[in-house]
Write a protein that holds these residues in place. Sequence first.
Motif, short mmCIF file in Angstrom:
data_model
loop_
_atom_site.label_atom_id
_atom_site.label_comp_id
_atom_site.label_asym_id
_atom_site.label_seq_id
_atom_site.Cartn_x
_atom_site.Cartn_y
_atom_site.Cartn_z
N PRO A 124 13.48 -116.06 -15.85
CA PRO A 124 14.44 -115.91 -14.77
C PRO A 124 14.11 -114.73 -13.84
CG PRO A 124 15.33 -114.95 -16.75
CD PRO A 124 14.02 -115.58 -17.13
N PHE A 125 12.88 -114.26 -13.89
CA PHE A 125 12.49 -113.10 -13.10
C PHE A 125 11.75 -113.52 -11.84
CE2 PHE A 125 12.30 -112.02 -17.61
CZ PHE A 125 13.33 -111.10 -17.66
N GLY A 126 11.74 -112.68 -10.87
CA GLY A 126 10.97 -112.88 -9.65
C GLY A 126 10.55 -111.51 -9.14
N TRP A 127 9.52 -111.47 -8.36
CA TRP A 127 9.02 -110.19 -7.86
C TRP A 127 8.81 -110.34 -6.37
CZ3 TRP A 127 4.14 -108.87 -5.75
CH2 TRP A 127 3.90 -107.51 -5.64
N GLY B 8 -0.50 -117.79 -3.10
CA GLY B 8 0.73 -118.21 -3.73
C GLY B 8 0.60 -119.18 -4.88
N LYS B 9 -0.50 -119.90 -5.02
CA LYS B 9 -0.57 -120.89 -6.10
C LYS B 9 -0.73 -120.22 -7.46
CE LYS B 9 -2.43 -125.25 -7.50
NZ LYS B 9 -3.19 -126.41 -7.13
N ASN B 10 -1.72 -119.38 -7.62
CA ASN B 10 -1.97 -118.70 -8.89
C ASN B 10 -1.96 -117.19 -8.75
OD1 ASN B 10 -2.27 -121.07 -10.42
ND2 ASN B 10 -4.35 -121.31 -9.65
N GLY B 11 -1.31 -116.69 -7.75
CA GLY B 11 -1.27 -115.25 -7.53
C GLY B 11 -0.22 -114.90 -6.51
N SER C 222 5.55 -112.40 13.11
CA SER C 222 5.34 -111.92 14.48
C SER C 222 6.27 -110.76 14.82
CB SER C 222 5.56 -113.06 15.48
OG SER C 222 6.90 -113.52 15.42
N THR C 223 7.31 -110.55 14.03
CA THR C 223 8.22 -109.43 14.25
C THR C 223 7.74 -108.15 13.58
OG1 THR C 223 9.55 -110.01 12.32
CG2 THR C 223 10.21 -110.97 14.44
N GLY C 224 6.62 -108.21 12.83
CA GLY C 224 6.07 -107.03 12.19
C GLY C 224 6.36 -106.94 10.70
N ARG C 225 7.16 -107.84 10.17
CA ARG C 225 7.50 -107.81 8.74
C ARG C 225 6.33 -108.33 7.92
NH1 ARG C 225 12.97 -110.30 6.55
NH2 ARG C 225 13.63 -108.20 7.00
N ARG C 226 6.04 -107.62 6.84
CA ARG C 226 5.01 -108.03 5.88
C ARG C 226 5.67 -108.16 4.51
NH1 ARG C 226 0.06 -103.95 7.42
NH2 ARG C 226 -0.03 -104.51 9.61
N THR C 227 5.48 -109.30 3.86
CA THR C 227 6.11 -109.56 2.57
C THR C 227 5.06 -109.99 1.57
OG1 THR C 227 8.12 -110.29 3.67
CG2 THR C 227 7.88 -110.90 1.38
N THR C 228 5.15 -109.45 0.36
CA THR C 228 4.32 -109.88 -0.75
C THR C 228 5.26 -110.32 -1.86
OG1 THR C 228 2.61 -108.28 -0.20
CG2 THR C 228 2.56 -109.18 -2.41
N SER C 229 5.06 -111.53 -2.36
CA SER C 229 5.94 -112.04 -3.41
C SER C 229 5.12 -112.80 -4.44
CB SER C 229 7.03 -112.93 -2.82
OG SER C 229 6.45 -114.01 -2.13
N MET C 230 5.68 -112.89 -5.65
CA MET C 230 4.99 -113.57 -6.74
C MET C 230 6.02 -114.09 -7.72
SD MET C 230 1.97 -112.04 -9.04
CE MET C 230 1.13 -113.02 -10.24
#
Length: 65
Positions: free
Chosen positions: A53-56, A30-33, A40-48
Amino acid sequence: MPLTFRKSFRILPGVRLNINKKSWSITTGGKNGPKHTRSSTGRRTTSMDLPGPFGWRRTTRAKDH
Protein backbone atom coordinates in the motif's frame (compact mmCIF):
# COMPACT_ATOMS: atom_id res chain seq x y z
CA MET A 1 -19.13 18.29 -12.45
CA PRO A 2 -16.88 20.56 -14.56
CA LEU A 3 -15.55 19.33 -17.88
CA THR A 4 -11.79 18.91 -18.17
CA PHE A 5 -9.50 18.47 -21.15
CA ARG A 6 -6.58 16.03 -20.94
CA LYS A 7 -4.95 13.99 -23.69
CA SER A 8 -1.94 11.67 -23.62
CA PHE A 9 0.04 10.46 -26.63
CA ARG A 10 2.78 7.83 -26.78
CA ILE A 11 5.47 9.37 -29.00
CA LEU A 12 8.19 6.72 -28.44
CA PRO A 13 8.36 3.53 -26.36
CA GLY A 14 8.60 4.73 -22.77
CA VAL A 15 7.91 8.41 -23.64
CA ARG A 16 4.51 10.09 -23.34
CA LEU A 17 3.33 13.61 -24.23
CA ASN A 18 0.52 14.80 -21.94
CA ILE A 19 -1.56 17.83 -22.89
CA ASN A 20 -4.20 19.66 -20.85
CA LYS A 21 -5.94 23.02 -21.11
CA LYS A 22 -3.14 25.11 -19.57
CA SER A 23 0.13 23.17 -20.05
CA TRP A 24 1.89 20.13 -21.47
CA SER A 25 4.40 17.64 -20.07
CA ILE A 26 6.77 14.86 -21.11
CA THR A 27 6.93 11.63 -19.09
CA THR A 28 9.71 9.05 -19.44
CA GLY A 29 10.35 5.67 -17.83
CA GLY A 30 8.07 4.05 -15.28
CA LYS A 31 7.79 0.39 -16.26
CA ASN A 32 10.56 -1.10 -14.10
CA GLY A 33 11.91 1.99 -12.41
CA PRO A 34 11.17 5.62 -11.58
CA LYS A 35 8.99 7.78 -13.80
CA HIS A 36 10.25 11.30 -14.55
CA THR A 37 7.89 14.10 -15.64
CA ARG A 38 8.81 17.60 -16.80
CA SER A 39 6.04 20.15 -17.30
CA SER A 40 5.91 23.31 -19.39
CA THR A 41 5.15 25.20 -16.15
CA GLY A 42 8.55 24.21 -14.70
CA ARG A 43 7.39 21.40 -12.41
CA ARG A 44 9.58 18.30 -12.27
CA THR A 45 8.21 15.12 -10.69
CA THR A 46 9.85 11.79 -9.96
CA SER A 47 7.61 8.94 -8.86
CA MET A 48 7.86 5.19 -8.39
CA ASP A 49 5.45 2.42 -7.44
CA LEU A 50 6.46 0.42 -4.38
CA PRO A 51 4.98 -2.95 -3.40
CA GLY A 52 2.03 -3.04 -1.03
CA PRO A 53 0.00 0.00 0.00
CA PHE A 54 3.01 2.30 -0.33
CA GLY A 55 3.92 4.79 -3.01
CA TRP A 56 6.84 7.13 -3.49
CA ARG A 57 6.72 10.57 -5.07
CA ARG A 58 9.01 13.58 -5.07
CA THR A 59 8.10 16.87 -6.69
CA THR A 60 10.42 19.81 -7.23
CA ARG A 61 9.80 23.09 -8.97
CA ALA A 62 12.30 25.08 -11.00
CA LYS A 63 13.40 28.40 -9.54
CA ASP A 64 11.54 31.42 -10.86
CA HIS A 65 13.73 33.96 -12.66
